[in-house]
Design an enzyme around this catalytic site. Structure first.
Site, mmCIF file in Angstrom:
data_model
loop_
_atom_site.group_PDB
_atom_site.id
_atom_site.type_symbol
_atom_site.label_atom_id
_atom_site.label_comp_id
_atom_site.label_asym_id
_atom_site.label_seq_id
_atom_site.Cartn_x
_atom_site.Cartn_y
_atom_site.Cartn_z
ATOM 1 N N CYS A 8 -9.900 7.021 -0.436
ATOM 2 C CA CYS A 8 -11.108 7.229 0.755
ATOM 3 C C CYS A 8 -12.454 7.797 0.464
ATOM 4 O O CYS A 8 -13.466 7.423 0.641
ATOM 5 C CB CYS A 8 -10.614 8.059 1.924
ATOM 6 S SG CYS A 8 -9.020 7.641 2.397
ATOM 7 N N ASP A 9 -12.350 8.903 -0.503
ATOM 8 C CA ASP A 9 -13.389 10.009 -0.492
ATOM 9 C C ASP A 9 -13.835 10.268 -1.778
ATOM 10 O O ASP A 9 -14.938 11.000 -1.897
ATOM 11 C CB ASP A 9 -13.116 11.427 0.469
ATOM 12 C CG ASP A 9 -12.868 11.138 1.879
ATOM 13 O OD1 ASP A 9 -13.261 10.149 2.301
ATOM 14 O OD2 ASP A 9 -11.994 11.856 2.294
ATOM 15 N N CYS B 140 -7.337 12.165 0.451
ATOM 16 C CA CYS B 140 -7.308 10.890 0.386
ATOM 17 C C CYS B 140 -8.450 10.558 -0.923
ATOM 18 O O CYS B 140 -9.621 10.472 -0.349
ATOM 19 C CB CYS B 140 -7.419 9.929 1.445
ATOM 20 S SG CYS B 140 -7.438 8.398 1.250
HETATM 21 C C1 LIG Z 1 -9.697 12.283 6.654
HETATM 22 C C2 LIG Z 1 -9.001 10.803 6.110
HETATM 23 C C3 LIG Z 1 -9.865 9.877 5.813
HETATM 24 C C4 LIG Z 1 -9.521 8.631 5.521
HETATM 25 N N1 LIG Z 1 -10.314 7.452 5.033
HETATM 26 C C5 LIG Z 1 -9.766 6.372 4.854
HETATM 27 C C6 LIG Z 1 -10.679 5.328 4.352
HETATM 28 O O1 LIG Z 1 -11.947 5.559 4.060
HETATM 29 N N2 LIG Z 1 -10.196 4.106 4.131
HETATM 30 C C7 LIG Z 1 -8.943 3.828 4.609
HETATM 31 O O2 LIG Z 1 -8.790 2.691 4.276
HETATM 32 N N3 LIG Z 1 -7.939 4.552 4.955
HETATM 33 C C8 LIG Z 1 -8.541 6.137 5.085
HETATM 34 N N4 LIG Z 1 -7.561 6.979 5.413
HETATM 35 C C9 LIG Z 1 -6.091 6.608 5.862
HETATM 36 C C10 LIG Z 1 -6.034 5.935 7.145
HETATM 37 O O3 LIG Z 1 -6.627 6.824 8.284
HETATM 38 C C11 LIG Z 1 -4.638 5.861 7.265
HETATM 39 O O4 LIG Z 1 -4.159 4.944 6.583
HETATM 40 C C12 LIG Z 1 -4.331 4.936 8.710
HETATM 41 O O5 LIG Z 1 -5.024 5.636 9.783
HETATM 42 C C13 LIG Z 1 -3.116 4.669 9.117
HETATM 43 O O6 LIG Z 1 -2.849 4.245 10.378
HETATM 44 P P1 LIG Z 1 -1.746 4.103 11.203
HETATM 45 O O7 LIG Z 1 -1.972 3.382 12.419
HETATM 46 O O8 LIG Z 1 -0.373 3.494 10.331
HETATM 47 O O9 LIG Z 1 -1.205 5.771 11.305
HETATM 48 P P2 LIG Z 1 -2.326 6.860 12.079
HETATM 49 O O10 LIG Z 1 -3.452 6.469 11.847
HETATM 50 O O11 LIG Z 1 -1.675 7.793 11.844
HETATM 51 O O12 LIG Z 1 -1.727 6.792 13.564
HETATM 52 C C14 LIG Z 1 -0.463 6.830 14.070
HETATM 53 C C15 LIG Z 1 -0.792 7.385 15.800
HETATM 54 O O13 LIG Z 1 0.468 7.388 16.273
HETATM 55 C C16 LIG Z 1 0.447 8.555 17.126
HETATM 56 N N5 LIG Z 1 1.860 9.229 17.437
HETATM 57 C C17 LIG Z 1 2.709 9.783 16.482
HETATM 58 N N6 LIG Z 1 3.712 10.055 16.710
HETATM 59 C C18 LIG Z 1 3.895 9.661 18.166
HETATM 60 C C19 LIG Z 1 4.744 9.741 19.344
HETATM 61 N N7 LIG Z 1 5.970 10.338 19.003
HETATM 62 N N8 LIG Z 1 4.376 9.028 20.466
HETATM 63 C C20 LIG Z 1 3.143 8.642 20.698
HETATM 64 N N9 LIG Z 1 2.234 8.613 19.464
HETATM 65 C C21 LIG Z 1 2.529 9.097 18.572
HETATM 66 C C22 LIG Z 1 -0.411 9.692 16.437
HETATM 67 O O14 LIG Z 1 -1.157 10.500 17.145
HETATM 68 C C23 LIG Z 1 -1.396 8.765 15.974
HETATM 69 O O15 LIG Z 1 -2.534 8.534 16.673
HETATM 70 C C24 LIG Z 1 -7.984 8.322 5.849
HETATM 71 C C25 LIG Z 1 -7.175 9.367 6.380
HETATM 72 C C26 LIG Z 1 -7.778 10.448 6.390
HETATM 73 C C27 LIG Z 1 -6.757 11.697 7.016
#
Ligand SMILES: Cc1cc2nc3c(=O)[nH]c(=O)nc-3n(C[C@H](O)[C@H](O)[C@H](O)COP(=O)(O)OP(=O)(O)OC[C@H]3O[C@@H](n4cnc5c(N)ncnc54)[C@H](O)[C@@H]3O)c2cc1C
Length: 308
Positions: A140-141, A137
């Site tokens: 992000c980084d 990303c």
């Molecule tokens: C290394 C890294 C750095 C990042 N840095 C930034 C940053 O600086 N700023 C920023 O804004 N964004 C950043 N991001 C992006 C950000 O993390 C994501 O946009 C955000 O986490 C998305 O949130 P979400 O809740 O939609 O999904 P996710 O964070 O993907 O959460 C989804 C959750 O659902 C769970 N899940 C999946 N399938 C199932 C199932 N069948 N049953 C139960 N649970 C399930 C998963 O285990 C997970 O915990 C970064 C991402 C990464 C990988």
């Protein structure tokens, strides 16, 4: 653990920023709410060393702390959380049954927030150096690579957007692509070709990411002549696609060509009472702030759906 005696107003699938924000809004609205997370609550942001673009933290905050605070805030309003994996949803006119690997949960509304996973290259060093030079990303980084040389792996829209973003900070950006032309749209290609900081390494794949504490080089192979070479880089941005976690949703809600959930602006999926939020949504910008906003919107519309 199945709890057949308890009927929920809202079941939230996934404990990342989208699910946790939905949890804050739903439980604060006094809806009986459950969040099901298959791994560690917090989602992808747990992997972020420092989040500098989420409002309210002028010095930045570690992804772990941000996730913890969101979780604390949600449970403080009464959100229940369980560790379990959702494997399907059954829909009747009156209610929804969320099936998990350990049982099932009856609810009036469902908020899907199970996120997406970045496709990995699957090469040695990738896992070891994630967060230590390997990133998925640039938004992000990128700022951590001021005046450094970095590689971007990929040739599609996302990869070229990442490369352009990186030129604001890095001194040199080398795009490593396995073909001899980009897949990105013409306008992005034109911008990338005009940018003097960007170089292209065509017909090449990364074989290994090498470093000590942090990445210091990558080993690449030319796929047409098999020749191997080494590039000195401080960072590797891998942008070879996303895989939405929607396997358990096939045939239940509409998915786009990439497998992401299609919603309208109210986070409605087209199935009454089923909403989606965060990275799992079609055309998501895949950022915490958007996931949090989606989660709030989904919870507010879920509340209105339940009220009838
Ligand atoms: C290394 C890294 C750095 C990042 N840095 C930034 C940053 O600086 N700023 C920023 O804004 N964004 C950043 N991001 C992006 C950000 O993390 C994501 O946009 C955000 O986490 C998305 O949130 P979400 O809740 O939609 O999904 P996710 O964070 O993907 O959460 C989804 C959750 O659902 C769970 N899940 C999946 N399938 C199932 C199932 N069948 N049953 C139960 N649970 C399930 C998963 O285990 C997970 O915990 C970064 C991402 C990464 C990988």
């Amino acid at each position: 653990m199945s709890n057949p005696d308890k009927n929920y107003d809202v079941v939230i699938i996934g404990g990342g920023p989208a699910g946790l924000s939905a949890g804050i809004y739903a439980s604060r609205a006094r809806l009986v709410s459950l969040l099901i997370e298959r791994g560690v609550v917090g989602g992808q942001i747990l992997n972020a060393e420092r989040v500098e673009n989420y409002p309210g933290f002028p010095e930045g905050i570690s992804g772990f702390d941000l996730a913890q605070f969101m979780h604390q805030q949600a449970t403080g309003f009464g959100l229940e959380t369980v560790t379990d994996e959702v494997i399907g949803i059954e829909i009747t006119e009156q209610q929804k049954v969320v099936r998990t690997s350990k049982g099932s949960y009856v609810t009036k509304a469902v908020i899907i927030a199970s996120g997406s996973e970045r496709q990995k290259l699957g090469v040695p060093g990738e896992a070891e150096f994630t967060g230590k030079g390997v990133s998925y990303c640039a938004t992000c980084d990128a700022a951590f690579f001021r005046e450094k040389t970095v590689a971007v792996v990929g040739g599609g829209n996302a990869a070229i957007t990442e490369a352009l973003e990186l030129t604001k900070f890095a001194s040199k950006v080398i795009v490593v692509h396995r073909r001899n032309q980009l897949r990105a749209t013409k306008i992005l290609q034109e911008r990338a070709f005009a940018e003097t900081k960007i170089e292209f390494l065509w017909d090449s794949v990364v074989e290994e990411i090498v470093g000590e504490t942090f990445v210091n080089r990558i080993r690449v192979r030319n796929v047409t002549n098999g020749q191997e070479s080494s590039l000195e880089v401080s960072g590797v941005f891998i942008s070879v696609g996303f895989k939405p976690n929607t396997d358990y949703l096939k045939g239940i809600v509409t998915l786009d060509a990439t497998g992401a959930v299609v919603t309208n602006d109210s986070m409605e999926t087209g199935v009454p009472g089923i909403f989606a939020a965060g990275d799992i949504r079609s055309n998501s910008i895949r950022q915490v702030i958007a996931a949090a906003g989606d989660g709030a919107t989904a919870a507010i519309y879920a509340e209105r759906y339940i009220a009838g």
